[in-house]
Structure formats: structure tokens, C-alpha cells
Design an enzyme around this catalytic site. Sequence first.
Site, short mmCIF file in Angstrom:
data_model
loop_
_atom_site.label_atom_id
_atom_site.label_comp_id
_atom_site.label_asym_id
_atom_site.label_seq_id
_atom_site.Cartn_x
_atom_site.Cartn_y
_atom_site.Cartn_z
N SER A 174 0.65 -1.31 -0.11
CA SER A 174 0.07 0.26 0.08
C SER A 174 0.65 1.10 0.07
CB SER A 174 -0.93 -0.43 1.34
OG SER A 174 -0.10 0.26 2.88
N GLY A 180 -1.94 -4.11 0.50
CA GLY A 180 -1.90 -5.10 1.81
C GLY A 180 -0.78 -6.79 1.17
N ASN A 230 2.71 -6.27 5.56
CA ASN A 230 1.78 -7.03 5.70
C ASN A 230 2.30 -8.25 6.53
OD1 ASN A 230 -0.57 -5.15 4.82
ND2 ASN A 230 0.38 -5.24 3.15
N ASP A 268 -5.53 7.08 9.45
CA ASP A 268 -5.60 6.19 9.84
C ASP A 268 -3.94 6.45 10.69
OD1 ASP A 268 -3.88 5.57 7.93
OD2 ASP A 268 -4.93 4.39 6.82
N HIS A 283 -0.55 5.21 7.18
CA HIS A 283 -0.25 5.30 5.46
C HIS A 283 0.73 6.72 5.50
CE1 HIS A 283 -2.68 1.79 4.73
NE2 HIS A 283 -2.16 1.40 4.06
#
Length: 227
Positions: A52, A89, A118, A202, A205
Site C-alpha cells: 500500500s 495489502g 503485511n 489512519d 499511510h
Amino acid sequence: MNLSMVRRYCTALVLGLSIAGTCVAQTAPASGSAAANANPTASPVIVVLGDSLSAEYGLQRGSGWVALLERRLAAQKVKATVVNASISGDTTSGGRSRLPALLAQHRPTLVVIELGGNDALRGLPLTMTRENLSAMTQMAQKAGAKVLLAGMQLPPNYGQRYGEEFFNTFSQVAKEHRAALVPFFLKGVADGPNPTALFQADRIHPSEAAHPIILETMWPAIRKLLP
């Protein structure tokens, strides 16, 4: 990375959000491989294999660091093609499965691997992450490409031992295969005086304003690896 930023990272991880970041010691770039590109006089091709952080998650298209890299190359009259093969992801297993087709299709001069965060998020074994990174590095080098690894660093809620082992995985792979590494992918973004200003809601990011900073961190290593 300051304490408040670490706490935000930990909270987001519990909620199942992706992480991406790097912090590894730089080593000498790959010196080449047994297989050379079929047309050594052709313009360089850069394939970015990431998650991402490189896939412009939450950003306007064309504003991420990979798109900015393409524009930087053009502005400096470096004739190179940039292929952003990043998927939000994605894990090292996903990257490993996708890489052979990318190598065959694009015949890259340089492969930038920005994967691994991830894996830790999903609790995958470190041995699997190491094996996948090693396999991708070897595949790219055997196809005649140089490799730039973007290592990952975990927040302390994973435990000191696990964090250190995860951190060292990237340098071990790079050293074994003579690949290049970036020192800290989020330098100036996650470790600044007010890091929340450079992250999306969030707090995981980086925002659009952070991506030019990421480019400045990545640029010297990428430019050095191009002919």
C-alpha cells in the site's frame, strides 16, 4: 519514531491496518548477475514491487512517490520506464508469485522490493518472509536486474526480539545476495517533529505531502543503480 507515533502504529495494527516502513543499513548495490538483459542498450526499466505504501493507498492517482519518481527521471532527462506493480495489502508471498510474470513482461533493469510489513501484520513466520525476499532477489538478479530492498521496522508491541529479528531479515538477505537497501524509507516522515501531519487519518499511510519526502529518500539509491 517518537512514542506517540509508535502508539498510533500499535493501535492501527490491532485494528488490522497495513503497515509499511523501512529502516535498514545500506549495503553495496548488486554487482550484476550471470544473465544480462537481452538488449543492454535499451532504456532502463524500473519495476516497483510493493504494498500500500507504493500503491498510492488513499491518495489521488499520480501523487505517490513512484509517480513522482517517474516525473523526476523525465525532468532530469533520464530515459527510464517506471512500472508500478504494487498492490495494497500484498505480502512477500504475493510478490514472489507475481514477480516471474513481471520479469518476463518488462525485462527490468532494476527491481525495487517494498514488501514485508503485511507479513508481520498477519503473523507469518520470519523464515517465510526471509525465504520469499531471498527468492525474489535471486529471481530478479538472474533475470539481469539489480535489486533495491526496502526493509521494514516494526513497532515495539511485537516485542524486542521479534522486532530485531524482523529488522535484520532484510539486511541478511541483502548481504547474502549483494542487493542494495535504503536506510529508512520513512525518514523525515515518521521521525519528524510533528509526524502526524504527514500521515492520513489512519496514521499509518503517509499523506500526499509525505510522498515527495519519500522520493528524496529513495532517489539517491535508485539513481545510483541506473546505468
